[in-house]
Design a protein around this motif. Sequence first.
Motif, PDB file in Angstrom:
ATOM      1  N   LEU A   1      64.855  30.204   9.974  1.00 44.26           N
ATOM      2  CA  LEU A   1      64.547  29.471   8.735  1.00 44.26           C
ATOM      3  C   LEU A   1      64.574  27.964   9.010  1.00 44.26           C
ATOM      4  CD1 LEU A   1      63.926  29.426   5.733  1.00 44.26           C
ATOM      5  CD2 LEU A   1      66.385  29.633   5.257  1.00 44.26           C
ATOM      6  N   TYR A   2      65.522  27.523   9.830  1.00 38.34           N
ATOM      7  CA  TYR A   2      65.596  26.101  10.194  1.00 38.34           C
ATOM      8  C   TYR A   2      64.269  25.645  10.821  1.00 38.34           C
ATOM      9  CZ  TYR A   2      66.690  22.142  13.254  1.00 38.34           C
ATOM     10  OH  TYR A   2      66.643  20.943  13.933  1.00 38.34           O
ATOM     11  N   ARG A   3      63.752  26.447  11.745  1.00 39.31           N
ATOM     12  CA  ARG A   3      62.485  26.113  12.403  1.00 39.31           C
ATOM     13  C   ARG A   3      61.340  26.047  11.400  1.00 39.31           C
ATOM     14  NH1 ARG A   3      61.036  27.392  17.985  1.00 39.31           N
ATOM     15  NH2 ARG A   3      62.975  27.374  19.140  1.00 39.31           N
ATOM     16  N   ARG A   4      61.315  27.020  10.481  1.00 36.93           N
ATOM     17  CA  ARG A   4      60.216  27.050   9.514  1.00 36.93           C
ATOM     18  C   ARG A   4      60.312  25.853   8.569  1.00 36.93           C
ATOM     19  NH1 ARG A   4      60.186  32.835   7.002  1.00 36.93           N
ATOM     20  NH2 ARG A   4      58.185  32.188   6.143  1.00 36.93           N
ATOM     21  N   MET A   5      61.520  25.473   8.216  1.00 39.46           N
ATOM     22  CA  MET A   5      61.687  24.295   7.336  1.00 39.46           C
ATOM     23  C   MET A   5      61.254  23.021   8.056  1.00 39.46           C
ATOM     24  SD  MET A   5      65.270  25.040   5.377  1.00 39.46           S
ATOM     25  CE  MET A   5      65.283  25.952   3.830  1.00 39.46           C
ATOM     26  N   TYR A   6      61.652  22.922   9.306  1.00 42.65           N
ATOM     27  CA  TYR A   6      61.298  21.741  10.101  1.00 42.65           C
ATOM     28  C   TYR A   6      59.778  21.669  10.286  1.00 42.65           C
ATOM     29  CZ  TYR A   6      62.999  18.041  13.231  1.00 42.65           C
ATOM     30  OH  TYR A   6      63.324  16.841  13.797  1.00 42.65           O
ATOM     31  N   ASN A   7      59.175  22.820  10.568  1.00 38.89           N
ATOM     32  CA  ASN A   7      57.716  22.895  10.717  1.00 38.89           C
ATOM     33  C   ASN A   7      57.000  22.450   9.457  1.00 38.89           C
ATOM     34  OD1 ASN A   7      56.478  23.594  13.096  1.00 38.89           O
ATOM     35  ND2 ASN A   7      57.209  25.706  12.983  1.00 38.89           N
ATOM     36  N   LEU A   8      57.495  22.957   8.332  1.00 35.02           N
ATOM     37  CA  LEU A   8      56.863  22.607   7.054  1.00 35.02           C
ATOM     38  C   LEU A   8      56.943  21.093   6.823  1.00 35.02           C
ATOM     39  CD1 LEU A   8      57.319  24.526   3.751  1.00 35.02           C
ATOM     40  CD2 LEU A   8      57.594  22.066   3.748  1.00 35.02           C
ATOM     41  N   LEU A   9      58.111  20.547   7.136  1.00 32.12           N
ATOM     42  CA  LEU A   9      58.304  19.102   6.974  1.00 32.12           C
ATOM     43  C   LEU A   9      57.272  18.328   7.799  1.00 32.12           C
ATOM     44  CD1 LEU A   9      60.315  16.687   6.152  1.00 32.12           C
ATOM     45  CD2 LEU A   9      61.332  17.059   8.401  1.00 32.12           C
ATOM     46  N   ILE A  10      57.187  18.672   9.084  1.00 36.94           N
ATOM     47  CA  ILE A  10      56.282  17.926   9.973  1.00 36.94           C
ATOM     48  C   ILE A  10      54.823  18.123   9.528  1.00 36.94           C
ATOM     49  CG2 ILE A  10      55.468  17.659  12.354  1.00 36.94           C
ATOM     50  CD1 ILE A  10      58.253  18.676  13.279  1.00 36.94           C
ATOM     51  N   ASP A  11      54.442  19.370   9.251  1.00 37.12           N
ATOM     52  CA  ASP A  11      53.052  19.647   8.867  1.00 37.12           C
ATOM     53  C   ASP A  11      52.656  18.904   7.596  1.00 37.12           C
ATOM     54  OD1 ASP A  11      52.695  21.286  11.015  1.00 37.12           O
ATOM     55  OD2 ASP A  11      53.050  23.156   9.912  1.00 37.12           O
ATOM     56  N   ASN A  12      53.512  18.989   6.569  1.00 33.49           N
ATOM     57  CA  ASN A  12      53.128  18.408   5.274  1.00 33.49           C
ATOM     58  C   ASN A  12      53.156  16.884   5.285  1.00 33.49           C
ATOM     59  OD1 ASN A  12      53.169  21.099   4.709  1.00 33.49           O
ATOM     60  ND2 ASN A  12      54.179  20.905   2.734  1.00 33.49           N
TER      61      ASN A  12
END
Length: 380
Positions: A221-232
């Motif tokens: 979940l940490y990775r997915r949150m970080y990914n979402l942050l960077i992508d958006n």
Amino acid sequence: MSGLYLHIPFCASRCIYCGFYSTVHPKGHIGINIQERYISALCTELNLRRNYLANESLSTIYLGGGTPSQLLPSQLERIFYNIYEVYGCRFDDMEITMECNPDDITIGFANSLKALPVNRISMGAQTFSDQRLQFLRRRHTSADVRRAINLLRTVAGIDNISLDLMFGFPSETLEEWRDDVDTALSLEVEHISAYSLMFEEDTPLYRMLERGETSEIDDELYRRMYNLLIDNLTAAGYEHYEISNFAQPHRRSRHNSSYWSGVPYIGIGTAAHSFDTNSRQWNVADINQYISALENNRLPIEGREELDAKLQYNDLITTALRTSEGIDLTKLSPANRDYLLTCAEPHIHSRRLALGNNSLTLTREGIYISDSIMADLMAV
Ligand code: SF4
């Protein structure tokens, strides 16, 4: 070029995750008195250490804490007057940042900012969920953040605002984090810093974790949150220029960037650190000892460390690798360059590090585990 950091160690209350040095000063007469004595001590330290950055000109000032916005406008004016007296600097060319809590930004405070040379505000929003703000024991609500940004723009005329965000709260979902990121984007601030919730020792949050009253989110979940942050954020035009920092074009934090690029800085105040490229030194993390030392014209320095070649190499790893430019290999001696590339080889092979012409940078995969990669690259 160099930077000046001033630590203001006063908070109206303590947030459960915070590991920074600050005191909850009593309200009223006694509180004002200790603030006044602290500011006098701060001005004395500025004077006593006026030659620390001998041949460097000051290009950035950062008031951090604690909560600088807990000070009275007259106290802030006094600090800037002393900086001017000591450094004789022209404030208009400089980046001057002040950390503020959203609930301190009243119309009166925003008006008083106009009389100060502050041209950048860093504000801890953390989350736009009032429930999570209460969990953190923050004093503000999400509505306070919107109101504060509006006042800073329309009343104080500040056009450079940075928001701090946090993710990875116990039981926070990816959708809830997406809402926070979307809300932050809707506020059109110039800069965003985002950190996962840390469980630092000696904090109430850490003790809750030890007692089993809260939990960390899992790695996936940490990775997915970080990914979402960077992508958006990058899709919205922000440059991801440091592991946790994002800026609109030309709005990088100049002060913090200097920490990552080896520029000298002086730290004034309790627990503040200074760096002159050859050594580091730090002040006592105790307001009473700090004031008492300076009231007796003694420097409140608690420790000093000479930076030998190994420490300088390790510093470069833990600072430059954080940035999108990465490590400039031309800054290394041939021996250090060989050592670094040998240690980096497995990570380059697994695409966690990218080797450019003369640079070594973290890839997206590498960012998630940057701490362990840095540990692998350091000299022991
Ligand atoms: S997070 Fe900021 S306001 Fe909260 S205790 Fe720490 S320094 Fe004070």
